[in-house]
Design an enzyme around this catalytic site. Structure first.
Site, PDB file in Angstrom:
ATOM      1  CG  MET A  92     -55.567  11.178 -17.448  1.00 57.41           C
ATOM      2  SD  MET A  92     -54.692   9.839 -17.704  1.00 57.41           S
ATOM      3  CE  MET A  92     -54.091  10.845 -19.660  1.00 57.41           C
ATOM      4  CB  ILE A  94     -48.361  15.232 -13.019  1.00 60.18           C
ATOM      5  CG1 ILE A  94     -47.607  14.440 -14.591  1.00 60.18           C
ATOM      6  CG2 ILE A  94     -46.741  15.003 -12.238  1.00 60.18           C
ATOM      7  CD1 ILE A  94     -47.082  15.918 -15.510  1.00 60.18           C
ATOM      8  CG  LEU A  95     -50.341  12.250  -8.361  1.00 60.84           C
ATOM      9  CD1 LEU A  95     -50.806  11.001  -8.275  1.00 60.84           C
ATOM     10  CD2 LEU A  95     -51.617  13.077  -7.571  1.00 60.84           C
ATOM     11  CG  ASN A 109     -49.624   5.095 -13.155  1.00 56.03           C
ATOM     12  OD1 ASN A 109     -51.290   5.251 -13.902  1.00 56.03           O
ATOM     13  ND2 ASN A 109     -49.107   5.107 -13.937  1.00 56.03           N
ATOM     14  CG  HIS A 111     -47.737   4.339 -18.791  1.00 55.21           C
ATOM     15  ND1 HIS A 111     -48.105   5.549 -19.150  1.00 55.21           N
ATOM     16  CD2 HIS A 111     -47.358   4.012 -19.300  1.00 55.21           C
ATOM     17  CE1 HIS A 111     -48.125   6.166 -19.830  1.00 55.21           C
ATOM     18  NE2 HIS A 111     -46.841   5.389 -20.147  1.00 55.21           N
ATOM     19  CD  GLU A 174     -59.788  -7.935 -25.689  1.00 52.56           C
ATOM     20  OE1 GLU A 174     -59.583  -9.328 -25.750  1.00 52.56           O
ATOM     21  OE2 GLU A 174     -60.358  -7.564 -26.715  1.00 52.56           O
ATOM     22  CB  ALA A 175     -53.667  -6.541 -22.255  1.00 50.96           C
ATOM     23  CD  GLU A 176     -54.554   0.254 -20.075  1.00 47.80           C
ATOM     24  OE1 GLU A 176     -54.828   0.728 -19.120  1.00 47.80           O
ATOM     25  OE2 GLU A 176     -54.570   0.594 -21.520  1.00 47.80           O
TER      26      GLU A 176
HETATM   27  C1  GAR Z   1     -56.291   3.953 -19.968  1.00 45.01           C
HETATM   28  O1  GAR Z   1     -55.612   3.116 -20.831  1.00 45.01           O
HETATM   29  C2  GAR Z   1     -55.097   4.006 -19.212  1.00 45.01           C
HETATM   30  O2  GAR Z   1     -53.584   3.195 -18.901  1.00 45.01           O
HETATM   31  C3  GAR Z   1     -53.987   5.491 -19.278  1.00 45.01           C
HETATM   32  O3  GAR Z   1     -55.723   6.019 -19.745  1.00 45.01           O
HETATM   33  C4  GAR Z   1     -56.603   5.311 -19.985  1.00 45.01           C
HETATM   34  C5  GAR Z   1     -58.005   5.612 -19.375  1.00 45.01           C
HETATM   35  O4  GAR Z   1     -58.846   4.846 -19.369  1.00 45.01           O
HETATM   36  N1  GAR Z   1     -53.490   6.340 -18.336  1.00 45.01           N
HETATM   37  C6  GAR Z   1     -52.637   6.580 -18.563  1.00 45.01           C
HETATM   38  O5  GAR Z   1     -52.334   7.060 -19.620  1.00 45.01           O
HETATM   39  C7  GAR Z   1     -52.220   7.387 -17.392  1.00 45.01           C
HETATM   40  N2  GAR Z   1     -50.218   7.649 -17.954  1.00 45.01           N
HETATM   41  P1  GAR Z   1     -60.323   4.246 -18.554  1.00 45.01           P
HETATM   42  O6  GAR Z   1     -60.875   5.814 -18.249  1.00 45.01           O
HETATM   43  O7  GAR Z   1     -60.967   4.046 -19.635  1.00 45.01           O
HETATM   44  O8  GAR Z   1     -59.472   2.804 -17.781  1.00 45.01           O
END
Ligand code: GAR
Length: 216
Positions: A92, A94-95, A109, A111, A174-176
């Site tokens: 989290m 910004i790069l 990444n 998102h 879950e999809a991620e």
């Molecule tokens: C995830 O939902 C990811 O997609 C989001 O933060 C969460 C991290 O969960 N990322 C962003 O919002 C980046 N812009 P995690 O630490 O359990 O993987």
């Protein structure tokens, strides 16, 4: 075949990192995680990585004077482990272009929205406010603009009646966890290459949830 070394950057829970760790246990997975690094010393995901026997590093952004000094430290720490690809998994910060250009086409990444919709934070609240029927997540190569860059894959989930930001977030998460390992595997095996700011895929078949450009 030799596995591609990857680094995973986290700031918190690290459930996407854990999904990558699980996937990497499979011998056929083309990547191995060489280090998990966090900008927050209290990120719960660090303990998960340690328990799995993965090297961890903390580069606390508060210890540095400005973004570039932080990113130089992050970059040199990563280089000690020799990753070819760096995966942001709930990272989290910004790069700056200094970092994203250094790792151009090697920085990925995830998102929690179907980009280019809902860049930035609070994506689930905003999806509900907008009244969309389909929401989801995106894995993409990172460009200097926030939540922008060539898309490797997307997974869609329905927005259901009665959804709250939390129930929707859980369905997307879950999809991620399925999408990220699939996309990292494609990137690490050279099957998701950037050409003309689009990702050209070399896949014959893929999971139904992984929405690919049919013209690729
Ligand atoms: C995830 O939902 C990811 O997609 C989001 O933060 C969460 C991290 O969960 N990322 C962003 O919002 C980046 N812009 P995690 O630490 O359990 O993987």
């Amino acid at each position: 075949m030799a596995k591609t070394k990857i680094a995973v950057l986290i700031s918190g829970r690290g459930s996407n990192m854990q999904a990558l760790l699980e996937a990497a246990k499979d011998e056929a997975f083309p990547a191995e995680i060489v280090v998990v690094a966090s900008n927050r010393p209290d990120a719960p995901g660090l303990a998960v990585a340690e328990a799995a026997g993965i090297a961890t590093e903390v580069i606390d952004h508060r210890d540095y004077d400005g973004r570039e000094a932080f990113e130089e430290a992050l970059d040199s720490t990563l280089k000690m482990y020799g990753p070819r690809i760096v995966c942001l998994a709930g990272f989290m910060r910004i790069l700056t272009p200094w970092f994203t250009e250094r790792w151009r086409d090697l920085l990925i990444n995830i998102h929690p929205s179907l980009l280019p919709a809902f860049k930035g934070l609070h994506t689930h609240e905003r999806a509900l406010e907008a009244g969309v029927r389909i929401h989801g997540c995106t894995v993409h190569y990172v460009r200097p603009e926030m939540d922008d860059g060539p898309i490797i894959g997307q997974a869609a989930v329905p927005v259901l009646p009665g959804d709250t930001p939390d129930t929707l977030a859980a369905r997307v998460l879950e999809a991620e966890h399925k999408l990220y390992p699939q996309c990292v595997a494609l990137a690490c095996s050279g099957k998701a290459r950037v050409a003309g700011e689009r990702v050209r895929l070399q896949v014959r078949e893929f999971g139904a949830e992984l929405l690919m450009n049919p013209h690729d």
